[in-house]
Design a protein around this motif. Structure first.
Motif, short mmCIF file in Angstrom:
data_model
loop_
_atom_site.label_atom_id
_atom_site.label_comp_id
_atom_site.label_asym_id
_atom_site.label_seq_id
_atom_site.Cartn_x
_atom_site.Cartn_y
_atom_site.Cartn_z
N PHE A 1 -7.22 -17.76 -0.71
CA PHE A 1 -6.68 -17.76 -2.07
C PHE A 1 -6.17 -16.39 -2.52
O PHE A 1 -5.38 -16.31 -3.45
N ALA A 2 -6.63 -15.32 -1.89
CA ALA A 2 -6.29 -13.99 -2.37
C ALA A 2 -4.79 -13.71 -2.28
O ALA A 2 -4.20 -13.11 -3.19
N TRP A 3 -4.14 -14.16 -1.21
CA TRP A 3 -2.71 -13.85 -1.04
C TRP A 3 -1.82 -14.60 -2.02
O TRP A 3 -0.66 -14.25 -2.23
N ARG A 4 -2.35 -15.65 -2.66
CA ARG A 4 -1.53 -16.45 -3.55
C ARG A 4 -1.18 -15.73 -4.85
O ARG A 4 -0.34 -16.21 -5.62
N LEU A 5 -1.81 -14.61 -5.12
CA LEU A 5 -1.41 -13.82 -6.28
C LEU A 5 0.03 -13.33 -6.15
O LEU A 5 0.67 -12.98 -7.14
N VAL B 1 -1.10 -2.21 -7.85
CA VAL B 1 -2.31 -2.24 -8.69
C VAL B 1 -2.80 -3.66 -8.94
O VAL B 1 -3.83 -3.84 -9.59
N THR B 2 -2.07 -4.68 -8.48
CA THR B 2 -2.51 -6.07 -8.67
C THR B 2 -2.69 -6.78 -7.34
O THR B 2 -3.80 -7.19 -6.98
N VAL B 3 -1.59 -6.95 -6.60
CA VAL B 3 -1.66 -7.68 -5.34
C VAL B 3 -2.48 -6.93 -4.30
O VAL B 3 -3.28 -7.53 -3.57
N LEU B 4 -2.30 -5.61 -4.23
CA LEU B 4 -3.01 -4.82 -3.21
C LEU B 4 -4.52 -4.93 -3.32
O LEU B 4 -5.19 -5.24 -2.32
N GLY C 1 11.45 -0.89 -7.79
CA GLY C 1 10.42 0.14 -7.86
C GLY C 1 9.28 -0.25 -8.78
O GLY C 1 8.10 0.01 -8.49
N LEU C 2 9.62 -0.90 -9.91
CA LEU C 2 8.56 -1.38 -10.80
C LEU C 2 7.72 -2.44 -10.10
O LEU C 2 6.49 -2.48 -10.28
N TRP C 3 8.37 -3.33 -9.31
CA TRP C 3 7.61 -4.31 -8.54
C TRP C 3 6.62 -3.63 -7.62
O TRP C 3 5.46 -4.03 -7.52
N ALA C 4 7.08 -2.59 -6.92
CA ALA C 4 6.21 -1.90 -5.98
C ALA C 4 4.99 -1.30 -6.68
O ALA C 4 3.87 -1.38 -6.18
N LEU C 5 5.23 -0.72 -7.86
CA LEU C 5 4.11 -0.13 -8.60
C LEU C 5 3.15 -1.19 -9.11
O LEU C 5 1.92 -1.04 -9.02
N CYS D 1 0.81 -1.22 0.00
CA CYS D 1 0.00 0.00 0.00
C CYS D 1 0.85 1.27 0.00
O CYS D 1 0.32 2.36 -0.23
N VAL D 2 2.17 1.15 0.25
CA VAL D 2 3.00 2.35 0.35
C VAL D 2 3.04 3.13 -0.96
O VAL D 2 2.85 4.35 -0.97
N PRO D 3 3.30 2.49 -2.13
CA PRO D 3 3.27 3.27 -3.38
C PRO D 3 1.92 3.91 -3.64
O PRO D 3 1.84 5.02 -4.18
N ALA D 4 0.84 3.21 -3.27
CA ALA D 4 -0.48 3.80 -3.46
C ALA D 4 -0.66 5.04 -2.59
O ALA D 4 -1.27 6.03 -3.01
N LEU D 5 -0.10 5.00 -1.36
CA LEU D 5 -0.18 6.18 -0.50
C LEU D 5 0.61 7.35 -1.08
O LEU D 5 0.22 8.50 -0.95
#
Length: 457
Positions: free
Chosen positions: A224-228, A173-176, A165-169, A38-42
């Motif tokens: 199942f949600a965390w398995r993404l 938008v996917t895992v979060l 940084g790309l991973w965080a972005l 959630c940090v990049p989203a913040l």
């Protein structure tokens, strides 16, 4: 209690008890993933709010003078741009590495997914003769400034850091959203149970039913949600993928190291051949001639025998020198070209070798030498390992590609394992941008093609 890395613990048996354990673990892991991603989203929230405020102020101030609206827009745009720059160049690089490390630890513990990466280290600084300090990129007046700039450059110009940084972005938008959705569903269902009247959905029973349905859906999705995290981590949490140029540089560095080792071994072979062969014979010949010189007056027959022995030693030494030189640069290759040199190899082979050539002209010397020694290595392998009765060598040229194909009717099973002759042929061909194709099923036959790009007139 059972222990295992990346394996969810489940109590003995199944049914509701096991499902409760999985739901509990799912809630914990979803909460952890929300905290990590959630940090990049913040960071993006102030940018979004600034853009919304900018649009609102522009639409709300339509009645104001144009110059005043332009001045207000310029100020708000400057604030948004500065915050975005601070997020991208300062805050984001400082946090992406920490977030990526935390995500890698979770992936290793939950999914047994080992993702080893390497970050750029801070290079040492060097004092030059002029008194300035060199940090690997620029000069500085003081050692302290050089060390500071080296640390900044290593931190903010590290490709792995940018990949983190790309991973965080991507994760934001996917895992979060996926990890947060079951938690939001449980929270929303809890609010409905506590305040059913504010839903505006009719009687209290209907509010309770909706709350129960939302919470059940959230509980069903939690395991199942965390398995993404798995597929996203495999794609974006590993080492930074190299570009085509980077892969070529790495390949050429390996080829250079291999050629250096090959050159060292070749020099050792030449030195050993000279020391143990020709040099020893020349020394013996000198001793024989010295002894003959002393016996020439008192025992002419013995002197003649020693001179004959010296002459034989000189002939043997000359033959060994010619053999040694032939291994370095075969005269037939230098004088008559690749085709005749390969035919000479075929005549010396212990197996019957048929040579077919479709070359329109003679290739360049470096390419010619590389292909000659590749064919020589392949014929030697056939004689040692293939148990073949017949071998074919075909030299051809098409589409700016010079090829040498060696086929045999032996037992097959040839492979370019580490340290083998085929592996060395592959690396030497790669130095010219070429390749080696191996078709050798167990039981045979074997067909190996060495292809090198070149231009023929």
């Amino acid at each position: 209690m059972a222990k295992g890395v990346g394996r969810m613990w489940t109590p003995p048996g199944g049914g509701p008890r096991r499902w409760c354990v999985e739901v509990g673990l799912g809630l914990y892991r979803c909460a952890v993933l929300v905290g990590i991603t959630c940090v990049p989203a913040l960071f993006a929230v102030p940018v979004a709010l600034g853009g919304a405020a900018l649009a609102y102020s522009w639409s709300d101030g339509l009645s104001a003078p144009l110059a005043l609206r332009a001045l207000a827009t310029l100020g708000e745009t400057l604030v948004v741009v500065l915050w975005t720059a601070a997020t991208l160049w300062v805050v984001h690089p400082l946090t992406s590495r920490t977030l990526a490390r935390a995500a890698r630890r979770r992936a290793a513990h939950w999914l047994n997914l080992q993702l080893a990466v390497t970050y750029r280290s801070v290079p040492p600084v060097t004092r030059m003769a002029t008194g300035f300090w060199w940090d690997g990129h620029e000069y500085h007046k003081s050692e302290r400034e050089a060390r500071r700039r080296a640390a900044v450059h290593a931190r903010f110009h590290d490709p792995q850091l940018h990949w983190d940084g790309l991973w965080a972005l991507v994760a934001s938008v996917t895992v979060l959203p996926v990890a947060a959705l079951p938690l939001l569903a449980l929270g929303y269902g809890g609010c409905l149970l506590l305040t059913p009247a504010v839903t505006g959905r009719g009687p209290e029973a209907a509010g309770h039913g909706l709350a129960a349905a939302v919470m059940v859906a959230g509980l069903a999705a939690v395991p199942f949600a965390w398995r993404l995290l798995g597929p996203v981590a495999r794609r974006f949490l590993g080492p930074v993928p190299t570009s085509r140029l980077g892969r070529r540089v790495t390949e050429l560095e390996g080829i250079r190291a291999d050629l250096t080792q090959t050159q060292t071994r070749e020099l050792e072979r030449i030195e050993r051949g000279l020391h143990d062969g020709a040099q020893a014979r020349l020394v013996a010949m000198g001793m024989s001639m010295g002894a003959a010189e002393q016996l020439v007056d008192s025992n002419p027959e013995a002197a003649k025998a020693l001179l004959a022995q010296a002459r034989a030693s000189s002939a043997t030494a000359l033959a060994e020198l010619r053999s040694l030189v032939r291994g370095i640069n075969p005269p037939v290759l230098a004088e008559r070209g690749l085709v005749d040199a390969v035919r000479a190899l075929a005549l010396d082979s212990s197996v019957r070798v048929d040579v077919v050539s479709r070359l329109p002209s003679r290739p360049e010397r470096p390419v010619e030498s590389a292909l000659y020694f590749a064919v020589a290595e392949l014929l030697a392998n056939v004689a040692k390992h293939a148990r073949a009765e017949r071998v074919g060598v075909e030299l051809a040229y098409a589409s700016r590609l010079l090829t040498a194909t060696v086929s045999d009717d032996g037992i097959g099973g040839a492979a370019a394992s580490a340290g083998s002759g085929l592996s060395g042929i592959e690396r030497r061909a790669a130095a010219f941008g070429g390749r080696v194709e191996i078709d050798s099923p167990v039981g045979g036959p074997t067909r190996i093609t060495v292809a090198v790009p070149c231009e023929l007139s």
